[in-house]
Design a protein around this motif. Structure first.
Motif, mmCIF file in Angstrom:
data_model
loop_
_atom_site.group_PDB
_atom_site.id
_atom_site.type_symbol
_atom_site.label_atom_id
_atom_site.label_comp_id
_atom_site.label_asym_id
_atom_site.label_seq_id
_atom_site.Cartn_x
_atom_site.Cartn_y
_atom_site.Cartn_z
ATOM 1 N N LEU A 57 0.772 -1.125 -0.035
ATOM 2 C CA LEU A 57 0.031 0.105 0.047
ATOM 3 C C LEU A 57 0.722 1.334 -0.008
ATOM 4 C CD1 LEU A 57 -2.895 0.732 0.159
ATOM 5 C CD2 LEU A 57 -2.845 1.035 2.550
ATOM 6 N N ASP A 58 1.767 1.320 0.693
ATOM 7 C CA ASP A 58 2.975 2.233 0.997
ATOM 8 C C ASP A 58 3.522 2.594 -0.404
ATOM 9 O OD1 ASP A 58 4.131 4.549 2.219
ATOM 10 O OD2 ASP A 58 5.979 3.191 2.530
ATOM 11 N N GLU A 59 3.821 1.547 -1.372
ATOM 12 C CA GLU A 59 4.306 1.636 -2.380
ATOM 13 C C GLU A 59 3.489 2.574 -3.548
ATOM 14 O OE1 GLU A 59 5.894 -1.997 -4.022
ATOM 15 O OE2 GLU A 59 7.506 -2.011 -2.529
ATOM 16 N N ALA A 60 2.396 2.220 -3.339
ATOM 17 C CA ALA A 60 1.454 2.963 -4.143
ATOM 18 C C ALA A 60 1.061 4.402 -3.626
ATOM 19 C CB ALA A 60 0.091 1.961 -4.151
ATOM 20 N N ILE A 61 1.222 4.588 -2.527
ATOM 21 C CA ILE A 61 0.780 6.025 -1.829
ATOM 22 C C ILE A 61 1.730 6.801 -2.010
ATOM 23 C CG2 ILE A 61 0.141 7.246 0.097
ATOM 24 C CD1 ILE A 61 -1.474 5.020 1.075
ATOM 25 N N SER A 62 2.987 6.453 -1.384
ATOM 26 C CA SER A 62 4.211 7.604 -1.317
ATOM 27 C C SER A 62 4.477 7.961 -2.514
ATOM 28 C CB SER A 62 5.307 6.726 -0.900
ATOM 29 O OG SER A 62 5.047 6.297 0.470
ATOM 30 N N PRO A 63 4.659 7.462 -3.927
ATOM 31 C CA PRO A 63 4.946 8.084 -5.047
ATOM 32 C C PRO A 63 3.882 9.289 -5.343
ATOM 33 C CG PRO A 63 5.187 5.679 -5.400
ATOM 34 C CD PRO A 63 4.493 6.035 -4.096
ATOM 35 N N ARG A 64 2.686 9.277 -5.051
ATOM 36 C CA ARG A 64 1.735 10.115 -5.261
ATOM 37 C C ARG A 64 1.813 11.394 -4.210
ATOM 38 N NH1 ARG A 64 -0.540 5.237 -6.818
ATOM 39 N NH2 ARG A 64 -1.964 5.407 -8.542
ATOM 40 N N ILE A 65 2.735 11.637 -3.365
ATOM 41 C CA ILE A 65 3.075 12.490 -2.396
ATOM 42 C C ILE A 65 4.378 13.041 -2.911
ATOM 43 C CG2 ILE A 65 3.043 13.074 -0.210
ATOM 44 C CD1 ILE A 65 1.418 10.993 0.673
ATOM 45 N N LYS A 66 4.422 14.211 -3.449
ATOM 46 C CA LYS A 66 5.609 14.620 -4.026
ATOM 47 C C LYS A 66 6.436 14.970 -2.966
ATOM 48 C CE LYS A 66 4.194 13.524 -8.255
ATOM 49 N NZ LYS A 66 4.686 12.498 -8.722
ATOM 50 N N SER A 67 6.151 16.100 -2.136
ATOM 51 C CA SER A 67 6.956 16.593 -1.083
ATOM 52 C C SER A 67 6.363 16.434 0.203
ATOM 53 C CB SER A 67 7.185 18.074 -1.315
ATOM 54 O OG SER A 67 7.872 18.474 -2.561
ATOM 55 N N PRO A 68 6.677 15.231 0.966
ATOM 56 C CA PRO A 68 5.635 15.051 2.149
ATOM 57 C C PRO A 68 5.943 16.062 3.148
ATOM 58 C CG PRO A 68 6.952 13.031 1.255
ATOM 59 C CD PRO A 68 7.255 14.337 0.397
ATOM 60 N N SER A 69 5.147 16.659 3.981
ATOM 61 C CA SER A 69 5.378 17.374 5.060
ATOM 62 C C SER A 69 5.460 16.720 6.402
ATOM 63 C CB SER A 69 3.997 18.395 5.127
ATOM 64 O OG SER A 69 2.919 17.538 5.303
ATOM 65 N N SER A 70 5.706 17.220 7.548
ATOM 66 C CA SER A 70 5.451 16.404 8.605
ATOM 67 C C SER A 70 4.416 15.899 9.009
ATOM 68 C CB SER A 70 6.164 17.653 9.838
ATOM 69 O OG SER A 70 5.576 18.654 9.847
ATOM 70 N N GLU A 71 3.215 16.504 8.550
ATOM 71 C CA GLU A 71 1.894 15.926 8.929
ATOM 72 C C GLU A 71 1.919 14.734 8.064
ATOM 73 O OE1 GLU A 71 -1.649 17.919 6.838
ATOM 74 O OE2 GLU A 71 -2.204 18.355 9.080
ATOM 75 N N ASP A 72 2.242 14.633 6.798
ATOM 76 C CA ASP A 72 2.285 13.531 5.928
ATOM 77 C C ASP A 72 2.918 12.275 6.523
ATOM 78 O OD1 ASP A 72 0.740 15.183 4.092
ATOM 79 O OD2 ASP A 72 2.563 15.586 3.013
ATOM 80 N N THR A 73 4.168 12.705 7.296
ATOM 81 C CA THR A 73 5.007 11.740 7.680
ATOM 82 C C THR A 73 4.480 11.026 8.821
ATOM 83 O OG1 THR A 73 7.019 12.878 6.802
ATOM 84 C CG2 THR A 73 7.369 11.226 8.435
ATOM 85 N N THR A 74 3.680 11.984 9.669
ATOM 86 C CA THR A 74 3.241 11.348 10.793
ATOM 87 C C THR A 74 2.070 10.573 10.485
ATOM 88 O OG1 THR A 74 3.763 13.430 11.970
ATOM 89 C CG2 THR A 74 2.059 12.128 12.998
ATOM 90 N N ALA A 75 1.090 10.956 9.453
ATOM 91 C CA ALA A 75 0.044 10.174 8.735
ATOM 92 C C ALA A 75 0.501 8.847 8.564
ATOM 93 C CB ALA A 75 -0.749 11.055 7.843
ATOM 94 N N LEU A 76 1.478 8.742 7.750
ATOM 95 C CA LEU A 76 1.918 7.501 7.198
ATOM 96 C C LEU A 76 2.239 6.588 8.605
ATOM 97 C CD1 LEU A 76 3.965 8.575 4.113
ATOM 98 C CD2 LEU A 76 1.845 7.294 3.937
ATOM 99 N N SER A 77 2.934 7.148 9.239
ATOM 100 C CA SER A 77 3.588 6.359 10.352
ATOM 101 C C SER A 77 2.447 5.833 11.208
ATOM 102 C CB SER A 77 4.420 7.249 11.230
ATOM 103 O OG SER A 77 5.193 6.428 12.394
ATOM 104 N N THR A 78 1.323 6.645 11.478
ATOM 105 C CA THR A 78 0.254 5.986 11.818
ATOM 106 C C THR A 78 -0.479 5.040 11.225
ATOM 107 O OG1 THR A 78 -0.326 8.288 12.912
ATOM 108 C CG2 THR A 78 -2.059 6.673 12.868
ATOM 109 N N PHE A 79 -0.663 5.201 10.083
ATOM 110 C CA PHE A 79 -0.972 4.229 8.929
ATOM 111 C C PHE A 79 -0.239 3.020 8.995
ATOM 112 C CE2 PHE A 79 -3.455 4.683 4.609
ATOM 113 C CZ PHE A 79 -4.396 3.693 4.952
ATOM 114 N N ARG A 80 0.721 3.106 9.261
ATOM 115 C CA ARG A 80 1.786 1.720 9.113
ATOM 116 C C ARG A 80 1.631 0.865 10.262
ATOM 117 N NH1 ARG A 80 6.221 4.332 9.379
ATOM 118 N NH2 ARG A 80 6.443 4.685 7.034
ATOM 119 N N GLY A 81 1.422 1.505 11.449
ATOM 120 C CA GLY A 81 1.525 1.083 12.687
ATOM 121 C C GLY A 81 0.152 0.136 12.823
#
Length: 289
Positions: free
Chosen positions: A189-213
């Motif tokens: 899922l991350d491989e599909a999502i991450s390329p669609r976020i060109k410049s991740p903000s700290s908010e994006d990074t936190t959200a992805l970490s929560t999602f991963r968990g």
């Protein structure tokens, strides 16, 4: 999301269809007639996505369905009438036509179904079935697309953008038809999502970490259900259960970029489940008349 299948034994039940397309025949009874449509139709008690042919009555509110042929326990209940659910025929998973999900303020109606498949040479292996649900108020904002064909709707990114931007709830229900390790599922899922976020903000990074968990230390067995519920364009709820509809919210994702990217994974120009997007487009073409 191709890596999802890395953990799936190739000896398990597979399909030899090389260009699988959805075959949807969901009988819906209208008085003494049975109408077979090309896609899902659903309704609420007082607002129907698909009204009766007579135009003076609505399909009654849908309740729950039961699993098909014991292949996988779907999110439907084991009690219900045939009209209450729609089957994704490629996987035999049945989806309730109307659901009330954790965190949602009102019932949502089924708008389409599809499946995710990974192909090895000429052999296709299915990973999960998916059903897409919307608050029916969203349809009133799509009048500009009335009279459009399913092909026109499917290729029009602005329509799906309008659905995403609507301030009403919509949800994707994923039902696994194979055992998949949670980490493997997230990595795909991350491989599909991450390329669609060109410049991740700290908010994006936190959200992805929560999602991963949510998935990292979780086993996703056949029949597990994952709900991705878009409350609005910047807030999404994630719920997971080992079978049947989840009853609690496991995590809240608050990042417009992450949430938008996830929606694009399923309804963008290169969806991971073409059958799901096609099914939704077909139903919208029948609804927006």
């Amino acid at each position: 999301m191709d890596r999802v299948l890395a953990a799936v034994p190739s000896a398990m039940c597979v399909s030899l269809r090389t260009n699988a397309e959805p075959i949807h025949h969901f009988p819906v009874k209208f008085s003494n007639r049975v109408l077979q449509t090309g896609d899902c139709v659903s309704s609420l008690r007082k607002a129907s996505i698909y009204p009766s042919p007579k135009g003076n009555s609505l399909i009654r509110k849908m309740h729950c369905g039961e699993k098909s042929r014991g292949i996988v326990k779907s999110a439907a209940s084991s009690v219900g009438n045939a009209e209450d659910y729609a089957e994704e025929t490629a996987t035999s998973v049945k989806f309730q036509r109307s659901v009330t999900l954790p965190g949602c303020s009102s019932p949502l109606s089924l708008l389409g179904t599809g499946f995710r498949e990974k192909k090895f040479a000429i052999i296709g292996v299915k990973v999960y079935a998916a059903g897409y649900y919307v608050n029916e108020s969203i349809l009133s904002g799509l009048s500009a697309w009335k009279g459009r064909s399913a092909d026109e709707i499917q290729s029009d990114s602005s329509l799906f953008s309008s659905i995403f931007q609507a301030q009403a709830e919509k949800a994707l229900q994923i039902v696994l038809v194979r055992d998949v390790d949670g980490k493997t599922f997230w990595d795909a899922l991350d491989e599909a999502i991450s390329p669609r976020i060109k410049s991740p903000s700290s908010e994006d990074t936190t959200a992805l970490s929560t999602f991963r968990g949510i998935f990292q230390s979780r086993s996703l067995n056949k029949g597990s259900v994952i709900l991705l519920t878009w409350i609005n364009p910047s807030k999404m709820l994630v719920s997971v259960s080992s079978g049947g509809l989840p009853t609690v919210v496991d995590a809240t994702i608050e990042s417009g970029s992450v949430i938008s990217a996830l929606f694009d994974v399923f309804f963008g120009d290169s969806p991971v489940s073409p059958t799901l997007k096609s099914s939704v487009a077909n139903q919208l073409a029948m609804t927006l008349v």
